[in-house]
Design an enzyme around this catalytic site. Structure first.
Site, PDB file in Angstrom:
ATOM      1  N   CYS A 116      27.595  26.991  27.332  1.00  0.00           N
ATOM      2  CA  CYS A 116      28.272  26.683  28.325  1.00  0.00           C
ATOM      3  C   CYS A 116      26.602  26.507  28.542  1.00  0.00           C
ATOM      4  O   CYS A 116      27.152  25.279  29.728  1.00  0.00           O
ATOM      5  CB  CYS A 116      28.507  27.993  29.758  1.00  0.00           C
ATOM      6  SG  CYS A 116      30.334  27.829  28.644  1.00  0.00           S
ATOM      7  N   HIS A 256      28.270  24.212  36.454  1.00  0.00           N
ATOM      8  CA  HIS A 256      29.480  24.587  35.404  1.00  0.00           C
ATOM      9  C   HIS A 256      30.050  25.369  36.139  1.00  0.00           C
ATOM     10  O   HIS A 256      30.676  25.482  36.893  1.00  0.00           O
ATOM     11  CB  HIS A 256      28.487  25.698  34.111  1.00  0.00           C
ATOM     12  CG  HIS A 256      29.525  25.913  33.785  1.00  0.00           C
ATOM     13  ND1 HIS A 256      29.995  25.182  32.348  1.00  0.00           N
ATOM     14  CD2 HIS A 256      29.953  27.340  33.291  1.00  0.00           C
ATOM     15  CE1 HIS A 256      30.653  25.863  31.271  1.00  0.00           C
ATOM     16  NE2 HIS A 256      30.983  27.444  32.039  1.00  0.00           N
ATOM     17  N   ASN A 286      37.847  24.882  32.729  1.00  0.00           N
ATOM     18  CA  ASN A 286      36.573  25.798  32.127  1.00  0.00           C
ATOM     19  C   ASN A 286      36.176  24.383  30.295  1.00  0.00           C
ATOM     20  O   ASN A 286      36.305  24.997  30.070  1.00  0.00           O
ATOM     21  CB  ASN A 286      36.442  26.842  31.744  1.00  0.00           C
ATOM     22  CG  ASN A 286      34.204  26.912  31.009  1.00  0.00           C
ATOM     23  OD1 ASN A 286      33.475  26.350  31.225  1.00  0.00           O
ATOM     24  ND2 ASN A 286      33.866  28.125  31.046  1.00  0.00           N
TER      25      ASN A 286
HETATM   26  O1  UT7 Z   1      31.395  30.028  31.002  1.00  0.00           O
HETATM   27  C1  UT7 Z   1      31.587  30.800  30.267  1.00  0.00           C
HETATM   28  C2  UT7 Z   1      30.692  32.122  31.591  1.00  0.00           C
HETATM   29  N1  UT7 Z   1      31.759  32.077  32.096  1.00  0.00           N
HETATM   30  C3  UT7 Z   1      32.275  32.991  33.189  1.00  0.00           C
HETATM   31  O2  UT7 Z   1      31.222  33.260  33.796  1.00  0.00           O
HETATM   32  C4  UT7 Z   1      32.899  34.070  33.331  1.00  0.00           C
HETATM   33  C5  UT7 Z   1      33.220  34.853  34.070  1.00  0.00           C
HETATM   34  N2  UT7 Z   1      34.031  35.903  34.251  1.00  0.00           N
HETATM   35  C6  UT7 Z   1      34.840  35.375  34.951  1.00  0.00           C
HETATM   36  O3  UT7 Z   1      35.416  34.973  35.345  1.00  0.00           O
HETATM   37  C7  UT7 Z   1      35.983  36.389  35.475  1.00  0.00           C
HETATM   38  O4  UT7 Z   1      35.583  37.587  35.520  1.00  0.00           O
HETATM   39  C8  UT7 Z   1      37.907  36.222  35.076  1.00  0.00           C
HETATM   40  C9  UT7 Z   1      38.361  35.391  36.349  1.00  0.00           C
HETATM   41  C10 UT7 Z   1      37.270  35.801  33.314  1.00  0.00           C
HETATM   42  C11 UT7 Z   1      38.100  37.693  35.302  1.00  0.00           C
HETATM   43  O5  UT7 Z   1      38.783  38.184  37.042  1.00  0.00           O
HETATM   44  P1  UT7 Z   1      37.925  39.233  37.172  1.00  0.00           P
HETATM   45  O6  UT7 Z   1      38.387  38.764  38.507  1.00  0.00           O
HETATM   46  O7  UT7 Z   1      36.563  39.414  36.758  1.00  0.00           O
HETATM   47  O8  UT7 Z   1      38.972  40.005  36.591  1.00  0.00           O
HETATM   48  P2  UT7 Z   1      39.307  41.309  36.177  1.00  0.00           P
HETATM   49  O9  UT7 Z   1      39.094  41.320  34.825  1.00  0.00           O
HETATM   50  O10 UT7 Z   1      38.923  41.974  36.670  1.00  0.00           O
HETATM   51  O11 UT7 Z   1      40.783  42.034  36.359  1.00  0.00           O
HETATM   52  C12 UT7 Z   1      41.412  42.299  37.552  1.00  0.00           C
HETATM   53  C13 UT7 Z   1      42.494  42.604  37.767  1.00  0.00           C
HETATM   54  C14 UT7 Z   1      42.881  43.846  35.952  1.00  0.00           C
HETATM   55  O12 UT7 Z   1      44.027  44.734  36.610  1.00  0.00           O
HETATM   56  P3  UT7 Z   1      43.598  45.760  37.043  1.00  0.00           P
HETATM   57  O13 UT7 Z   1      42.793  47.069  35.786  1.00  0.00           O
HETATM   58  O14 UT7 Z   1      43.077  45.952  38.463  1.00  0.00           O
HETATM   59  O15 UT7 Z   1      45.320  46.237  37.167  1.00  0.00           O
HETATM   60  C15 UT7 Z   1      43.229  42.781  35.121  1.00  0.00           C
HETATM   61  O16 UT7 Z   1      44.217  43.165  34.410  1.00  0.00           O
HETATM   62  O17 UT7 Z   1      43.103  41.474  36.826  1.00  0.00           O
HETATM   63  C16 UT7 Z   1      44.161  41.571  35.665  1.00  0.00           C
HETATM   64  N3  UT7 Z   1      44.350  39.874  34.845  1.00  0.00           N
HETATM   65  C17 UT7 Z   1      45.089  39.358  34.953  1.00  0.00           C
HETATM   66  N4  UT7 Z   1      46.043  39.359  35.849  1.00  0.00           N
HETATM   67  C18 UT7 Z   1      47.125  38.296  35.619  1.00  0.00           C
HETATM   68  C19 UT7 Z   1      43.144  40.095  33.871  1.00  0.00           C
HETATM   69  N5  UT7 Z   1      43.248  38.499  33.683  1.00  0.00           N
HETATM   70  C20 UT7 Z   1      44.637  38.159  33.688  1.00  0.00           C
HETATM   71  C21 UT7 Z   1      45.077  37.051  34.225  1.00  0.00           C
HETATM   72  N6  UT7 Z   1      46.931  37.797  35.232  1.00  0.00           N
HETATM   73  N7  UT7 Z   1      44.984  36.190  33.987  1.00  0.00           N
END
Ligand code: UT7
Length: 329
Positions: A116, A256, A286
């Site tokens: 990225c 980004h 993204n």
């Molecule tokens: O561009 C390259 C660099 N990349 C980045 O900078 C990305 C950085 N990361 C992020 O933007 C975020 O971590 C994500 C958007 C990928 C995920 O968001 P998050 O707030 O970190 O979510 P999480 O992975 O901590 O998940 C929270 C909850 C989980 O459920 P429980 O365990 O709390 O019950 C996940 O299973 O949300 C759940 N979850 C979803 N729910 C609905 C994860 N993905 C989804 C989804 N829809 N798509």
């Protein structure tokens, strides 16, 4: 004689027509519009659906638009730097393929892989060829067909990425405008948290790697988020300090677009209000290497000569950085 800087003298972009909405993703994986919107800021992304079209084809559209706008021909281009993680093929480079397709007979070029942050790394590299006097017209392209490496059964990644590409032309400037400064960083330990497991020399493609879905993007989102939110904010604040820029002096943050929460944290650290932040994550998601040039393209009409832009990114590698650009037109 004034110092020669590398100015962006034209910008153009291309996104495919097909719109992949949160509603459509709800049908593919267990997710919902509210979760995607509140956790990432994304409402829809563009997808290159036409069979037989690759990243370089988006490049053809964008670069031909740029050449027309600038009133030059492909033969005027001396160097093409193509930042991408989704090249048409492992080799030859997409720069070669693009040069052939647009008919750039006098150019040399290469691909640059920094996930990225690739466009920023390519911009800094291209600027050096202008500053040195070696070249007068350098094309810096950033773009990805992310849909070619995204697993549409993995809700952790498929909601985030989209396809798109942008490009800028660099030319010499003696008015002090252009690429002024950059802080660019890598930390290879980050490779564990964001990568494509198979397809490279470490793990060449086999039936097993395909069955295990190892040719798709793997991301430990939480860990990447943690590093991104501090990394991007830190370099953005550093480049301001190093160039004696107050928050009033910065006209635009061009960040980004991985997650709206990462962008907000960066803007906050720089002391910038929302009106100074370019955002396209809501409609493009993204687009990896495409994000920053696409922002410049969308905002081109609002930009004025002398505007101070801080371009800032974080991505796989880890790679991250900030580039200070004084807008030249
Ligand atoms: O561009 C390259 C660099 N990349 C980045 O900078 C990305 C950085 N990361 C992020 O933007 C975020 O971590 C994500 C958007 C990928 C995920 O968001 P998050 O707030 O970190 O979510 P999480 O992975 O901590 O998940 C929270 C909850 C989980 O459920 P429980 O365990 O709390 O019950 C996940 O299973 O949300 C759940 N979850 C979803 N729910 C609905 C994860 N993905 C989804 C989804 N829809 N798509």
């Amino acid at each position: 004689m004034n110092k020669i800087t590398a100015a962006i003298t034209c910008v153009h972009g291309y996104v495919p027509e097909y719109v992949l909405t949160n509603a459509e993703l709800e049908k593919l994986v267990d997710t919902n519009d509210q979760w995607i919107t509140t956790r990432t800021g994304i409402k829809e992304r563009r997808i290159l659906k036409t069979p037989g079209l690759a990243t370089s084809d988006m490049g053809v559209e964008a670069v031909n638009g740029l050449l027309k706008k600038r009133g030059i021909t492909a033969d005027d281009i001396e160097l093409i730097i193509f930042a991408t993680v989704t090249p048409d093929m492992v080799f030859p480079s997409s720069a070669c393929i693009l040069a052939d397709k647009i008919g750039a007979k006098n150019a040399w070029g290469f691909d640059l892989a920094a996930a990225c942050s690739g466009f920023l790394f390519a911009l800094e590299t291209g600027a050096k060829f202008i500053e040195s006097g070696r070249h007068k017209k350098v094309l810096v392209v950033g773009g990805d067909k992310m849909s070619s490496i995204i697993d549409y059964t993995d809700r952790n990644t498929c909601i985030i990425f989209g396809d798109g590409l942008g490009c800028v032309l660099l030319e010499p400037n003696d008015e002090g405008n252009g690429v002024i400064d950059s802080i660019l960083k890598i930390d290879g330990n980050g490779r564990h948290f964001l990568h494509q497991k198979a397809g490279g020399s470490l793990k060449p493609p086999t039936h097993e790697t395909v069955d295990a879905r190892e040719h798709f993007v793997y991301q430990d989102g939480k860990t990447v988020f943690k590093f991104a939110v501090t990394g991007m904010a830190e370099v953005s604040a550093q480049i301001m300090e190093r160039n004696n820029l107050s928050s009033n002096d910065v006209t635009w943050l061009v960040p980004h677009q991985a997650n709206l929460r990462i962008i907000d944290a960066t803007a906050q650290r720089m002391g910038l209000s929302n009106e100074k932040v370019m955002i396209n994550i809501d409609h493009f998601g993204n687009t990896t290497n495409g994000t920053i040039p696409l922002l410049l393209w969308e905002w081109e009409n609002k930009l004025k000569k002398g505007d101070n832009l801080v371009l800032s990114a974080f991505g796989g590698g880890f790679t991250w950085g900030a580039v200070y650009v004084k807008w030249a037109y």
